[in-house]
Design a protein around this motif. Structure first.
Motif, PDB file in Angstrom:
ATOM      1  N   GLY A   1      60.442  16.032  22.556  1.00  0.00           N
ATOM      2  CA  GLY A   1      61.415  15.077  23.125  1.00  0.00           C
ATOM      3  C   GLY A   1      62.124  15.631  24.344  1.00  0.00           C
ATOM      4  N   GLU A   2      61.788  16.857  24.725  1.00  0.00           N
ATOM      5  CA  GLU A   2      62.445  17.475  25.886  1.00  0.00           C
ATOM      6  C   GLU A   2      61.658  17.137  27.159  1.00  0.00           C
ATOM      7  OE1 GLU A   2      64.420  21.479  24.059  1.00  0.00           O
ATOM      8  OE2 GLU A   2      62.245  21.429  24.171  1.00  0.00           O
ATOM      9  N   ALA A   3      61.667  15.869  27.511  1.00  0.00           N
ATOM     10  CA  ALA A   3      60.954  15.425  28.717  1.00  0.00           C
ATOM     11  C   ALA A   3      61.745  14.275  29.328  1.00  0.00           C
ATOM     12  CB  ALA A   3      59.547  14.963  28.369  1.00  0.00           C
ATOM     13  N   CYS A   4      61.748  14.231  30.672  1.00  0.00           N
ATOM     14  CA  CYS A   4      62.479  13.130  31.313  1.00  0.00           C
ATOM     15  C   CYS A   4      61.767  11.805  31.083  1.00  0.00           C
ATOM     16  CB  CYS A   4      62.667  13.404  32.802  1.00  0.00           C
ATOM     17  SG  CYS A   4      61.136  13.888  33.588  1.00  0.00           S
ATOM     18  N   THR A   5      60.490  11.870  30.679  1.00  0.00           N
ATOM     19  CA  THR A   5      59.743  10.643  30.375  1.00  0.00           C
ATOM     20  C   THR A   5      59.879  10.249  28.902  1.00  0.00           C
ATOM     21  OG1 THR A   5      57.850  12.076  29.994  1.00  0.00           O
ATOM     22  CG2 THR A   5      57.940  10.966  32.142  1.00  0.00           C
ATOM     23  N   ALA A   6      60.603  11.016  28.115  1.00  0.00           N
ATOM     24  CA  ALA A   6      60.686  10.738  26.674  1.00  0.00           C
ATOM     25  C   ALA A   6      61.321   9.373  26.430  1.00  0.00           C
ATOM     26  CB  ALA A   6      61.509  11.821  25.978  1.00  0.00           C
ATOM     27  N   ALA A   7      60.736   8.626  25.476  1.00  0.00           N
ATOM     28  CA  ALA A   7      61.339   7.346  25.086  1.00  0.00           C
ATOM     29  C   ALA A   7      62.739   7.639  24.557  1.00  0.00           C
ATOM     30  CB  ALA A   7      60.478   6.684  24.021  1.00  0.00           C
ATOM     31  N   ASN A   8      63.737   7.009  25.136  1.00  0.00           N
ATOM     32  CA  ASN A   8      65.119   7.318  24.759  1.00  0.00           C
ATOM     33  C   ASN A   8      65.757   6.177  23.963  1.00  0.00           C
ATOM     34  OD1 ASN A   8      66.722   9.747  25.440  1.00  0.00           O
ATOM     35  ND2 ASN A   8      68.257   8.256  26.108  1.00  0.00           N
ATOM     36  N   ARG A   9      65.235   4.938  24.213  1.00  0.00           N
ATOM     37  CA  ARG A   9      65.807   3.759  23.537  1.00  0.00           C
ATOM     38  C   ARG A   9      64.643   2.903  23.040  1.00  0.00           C
ATOM     39  NH1 ARG A   9      68.518   0.930  28.286  1.00  0.00           N
ATOM     40  NH2 ARG A   9      66.757   1.888  29.367  1.00  0.00           N
ATOM     41  N   PHE A  10      64.527   2.720  21.749  1.00  0.00           N
ATOM     42  CA  PHE A  10      63.448   1.888  21.190  1.00  0.00           C
ATOM     43  C   PHE A  10      63.999   0.488  20.935  1.00  0.00           C
ATOM     44  CE2 PHE A  10      59.982   4.865  20.224  1.00  0.00           C
ATOM     45  CZ  PHE A  10      60.615   6.066  20.492  1.00  0.00           C
ATOM     46  N   PHE A  11      63.503  -0.489  21.702  1.00  0.00           N
ATOM     47  CA  PHE A  11      63.876  -1.888  21.474  1.00  0.00           C
ATOM     48  C   PHE A  11      62.698  -2.536  20.750  1.00  0.00           C
ATOM     49  CE2 PHE A  11      66.126  -0.804  25.483  1.00  0.00           C
ATOM     50  CZ  PHE A  11      67.428  -1.074  25.082  1.00  0.00           C
ATOM     51  N   VAL A  12      62.925  -2.944  19.509  1.00  0.00           N
ATOM     52  CA  VAL A  12      61.822  -3.488  18.713  1.00  0.00           C
ATOM     53  C   VAL A  12      62.185  -4.904  18.282  1.00  0.00           C
ATOM     54  CG1 VAL A  12      60.324  -3.090  16.715  1.00  0.00           C
ATOM     55  CG2 VAL A  12      61.342  -1.135  17.913  1.00  0.00           C
ATOM     56  N   HIS A  13      61.221  -5.841  18.437  1.00  0.00           N
ATOM     57  CA  HIS A  13      61.497  -7.231  18.067  1.00  0.00           C
ATOM     58  C   HIS A  13      61.943  -7.283  16.608  1.00  0.00           C
ATOM     59  CE1 HIS A  13      60.932 -11.496  17.226  1.00  0.00           C
ATOM     60  NE2 HIS A  13      61.135 -11.640  18.529  1.00  0.00           N
ATOM     61  N   SER A  14      62.965  -8.105  16.324  1.00  0.00           N
ATOM     62  CA  SER A  14      63.576  -8.062  14.989  1.00  0.00           C
ATOM     63  C   SER A  14      62.566  -8.390  13.883  1.00  0.00           C
ATOM     64  CB  SER A  14      64.797  -8.973  14.925  1.00  0.00           C
ATOM     65  OG  SER A  14      64.429 -10.272  15.290  1.00  0.00           O
ATOM     66  N   SER A  15      61.519  -9.162  14.201  1.00  0.00           N
ATOM     67  CA  SER A  15      60.564  -9.532  13.146  1.00  0.00           C
ATOM     68  C   SER A  15      59.659  -8.365  12.737  1.00  0.00           C
ATOM     69  CB  SER A  15      59.710 -10.719  13.597  1.00  0.00           C
ATOM     70  OG  SER A  15      58.896 -10.320  14.680  1.00  0.00           O
ATOM     71  N   VAL A  16      59.560  -7.326  13.573  1.00  0.00           N
ATOM     72  CA  VAL A  16      58.687  -6.194  13.216  1.00  0.00           C
ATOM     73  C   VAL A  16      59.451  -4.862  13.129  1.00  0.00           C
ATOM     74  CG1 VAL A  16      56.528  -7.208  14.112  1.00  0.00           C
ATOM     75  CG2 VAL A  16      57.969  -5.879  15.662  1.00  0.00           C
ATOM     76  N   ALA A  17      60.769  -4.930  13.316  1.00  0.00           N
ATOM     77  CA  ALA A  17      61.553  -3.688  13.420  1.00  0.00           C
ATOM     78  C   ALA A  17      61.512  -2.861  12.130  1.00  0.00           C
ATOM     79  CB  ALA A  17      62.997  -4.012  13.801  1.00  0.00           C
ATOM     80  N   ASP A  18      61.603  -3.533  10.968  1.00  0.00           N
ATOM     81  CA  ASP A  18      61.619  -2.775   9.712  1.00  0.00           C
ATOM     82  C   ASP A  18      60.281  -2.055   9.511  1.00  0.00           C
ATOM     83  OD1 ASP A  18      64.147  -3.524   9.224  1.00  0.00           O
ATOM     84  OD2 ASP A  18      63.657  -5.047   7.702  1.00  0.00           O
ATOM     85  N   GLU A  19      59.207  -2.793   9.778  1.00  0.00           N
ATOM     86  CA  GLU A  19      57.872  -2.220   9.586  1.00  0.00           C
ATOM     87  C   GLU A  19      57.633  -1.067  10.579  1.00  0.00           C
ATOM     88  OE1 GLU A  19      55.865  -2.560   7.297  1.00  0.00           O
ATOM     89  OE2 GLU A  19      53.948  -1.839   8.052  1.00  0.00           O
TER      90      GLU A  19
END
Ligand code: ADP
Length: 479
Positions: free
Chosen positions: A282-300
């Protein structure tokens, strides 16, 4: 370790710091000192500058083919020594050996790419509209460069700058991060072996970066700064570069959104998330920092990601079977701990990880947080650790607006099976790079870089060498 250089590399010679100062290099897996290297001060900076300035004219006249072949030889030497260089990198930086090997190969590719570009520098020319005047365009190296690199990719961040500088005919001073000087010193030795003339590359390792670099930038002899590091330091260097109107390329921080739509293939999205989050711990400037997941698939998505993250083996990077090495140091780890604590205080649920292990080194476990409050500090801070915060969204416009709601714009990741949506959303993201159904964008043949406060200019690809070249236009009237 015994034959790794630990002195400064100035004018083709290995020398101690003028005042004899040294600094320790730590092993992040144990916290113990690996060795000491020279700690350069302003006097050494002046000597390195002198060497680079002296070498510039002749180096600019060297045949492009000769420059190309030096890079090609260095590429081959690096590939012959992948294991040795990977061990050195893991010992000073911490990443698992498999990843270090991957970085060594990636680093070498920049030399191969720019060895090919060195002989493709083209000028141009033509007849001007009046039909009488001709123009001849030639490309000139910008001049002596200062290259400043971070610790997270100790070799590749160096070759990504040194490769195009050599190809273009520039001389340079490389100032690596104080945490990881050994990879850069080993690289200097390889370039010398490959036949790089004295003074073209000078490497100064230092714990006194500000003191050393400011006079170089203000002095007027360094013509180009190429920096990879934090936006905060980037701003300081841009201001210092203004005095002598130094050309700048800046690869600064990121705050990458990772967007998973309801029509995404979740297997692909989870694979992408593992790459985009866990490359380099995770020590990269390209690392995903914010995961936005559609509410219908977020739990899965959260469940599957937590399962994969929880299965990773944390330990010293040199040990077989380890997937996740230590963070760079305890300061870096303390920052990650604080960000997680803040998110949890604001109601985030810890799906996996989140607990700092006892014992030596600066280890932190892969962590997934669900139901993260958008006001949490990790939403507008580069986490630089193995932590995936998940937020939900319902609507395309809304997620684009939230993804763009940051001063940074390096990279974004979009997961959807819909072609039109993929293109529409990618084009609306204010970023320099998009990973479409992939968690990895870096490639020496592609232009790497960001918009907004993520930087200026591009590295790699066909444009990478442009950053190190000027145009010279010759006006030729034909009577
Ligand atoms: P990080 O937080 O990842 O260490 P930095 O931006 O602090 O990122 O460091 C990136 C590089 O910039 C390192 O080589 C570091 O030594 C260097 N650096 C930090 N401060 C300065 C400064 N004032 N002048 C020149 N270089 C600096």
């Amino acid at each position: 370790m015994t034959d790794t250089p630990t002195q400064l590399f100035i004018g083709g010679a290995w020398v101690d710091a003028a005042d004899g100062a040294t600094m320790p290099v730590d092993d992040p897996a144990t916290g113990e000192i690996l060795c000491h290297v020279a700690d350069a001060g302003p006097k050494d900076a002046r000597l390195a500058e002198e060497a680079a300035v002296q070498a510039q004219q002749e180096w600019a006249r060297t045949a492009p083919r000769a420059r190309s072949e030096i890079l090609r030889r260095a590429y081959e030497i690096i590939l012959d020594r992948v294991d040795e260089l990977a061990h050195l990198m893991t010992s000073e930086m911490g990443k698992p050996l498999a990843e270090a090997r991957g970085e060594v190969a990636y680093a070498a590719e920049f030399f191969r790419w720019f060895s090919e570009e060195a002989v493709r520098i083209d000028g141009g020319g033509g007849i001007l509209p009046d039909g009488r005047n001709r123009m001849l365009l030639s490309r000139r190296p910008v001049g002596p460069c200062l290259l400043i690199t971070p610790w997270n990719f100790p070799l590749a961040m160096g070759t990504r700058k040194i490769g195009p500088a050599i190809a273009a005919g520039c001389t340079m001073i490389l100032k690596p991060a104080p945490q990881t000087p050994l990879s850069s010193l080993a690289l200097a030795a390889i370039l010398k072996e490959a036949g790089l003339p004295d003074g073209v590359l000078n490497v100064v390792t230092t714990s006194r970066a500000g003191e050393m670099c400011e006079p170089l930038l203000r002095g007027g002899r360094i013509r180009k700064l190429s920096f990879t590091g934090s936006t905060q330091v980037g701003r300081i260097l841009l201001a210092q570069s203004a005095d002598a109107v130094v050309r700048t390329s800046m690869e600064l921080g990121g705050n990458a959104p990772f967007i998973v739509f309801d029509d995404a293939d979740l297997d692909v999205a989870v694979d992408g998330a593992m790459l985009a989050k866990m490359r380099n711990m995770g020590e990269a400037c390209t690392a995903a920092n914010r995961f936005f997941v559609h509410s219908s698939v977020a739990d899965e998505f959260g469940r599957r990601l937590a399962e994969r993250m929880g299965a990773l083996v944390v330990g010293p990077g040199t040990r077989d079977g380890v997937d996740v090495g230590p963070l760079i140091d305890r300061t870096g780890r303390a920052k990650v701990e604080e960000l997680v604590a803040d998110a949890v205080e604001r109601g985030a649920e810890v799906l996996v990880g989140g607990r700092t292990p006892e014992g030596p080194g600066s280890f932190y476990p892969p962590t997934v947080l669900a139901g993260v409050d958008p006001e949490s500090r990790l939403m507008d801070t580069e986490i630089f650790g193995p932590v995936a915060p998940i937020l939900t969204f319902d609507d395309e416009d809304e997620v684009v607006r939230r993804a763009n709601d940051t001063p940074w714009g390096l990279v974004g990741y979009v997961f959807t099976e819909g072609l039109e949506r993929a293109l529409r959303v990618s084009e609306r993201l204010e970023v320099g790079m998009v990973g479409l159904n992939t968690g990895l964008v870096s490639n020496p043949a592609a232009p790497f870089g960001g918009v907004k406060q993520s930087g200026l200019g591009r590295e790699g690809g066909r444009v990478g060498i442009e950053e190190f070249l000027e145009y010279q236009y010759l006006a030729v009237p034909v009577r």
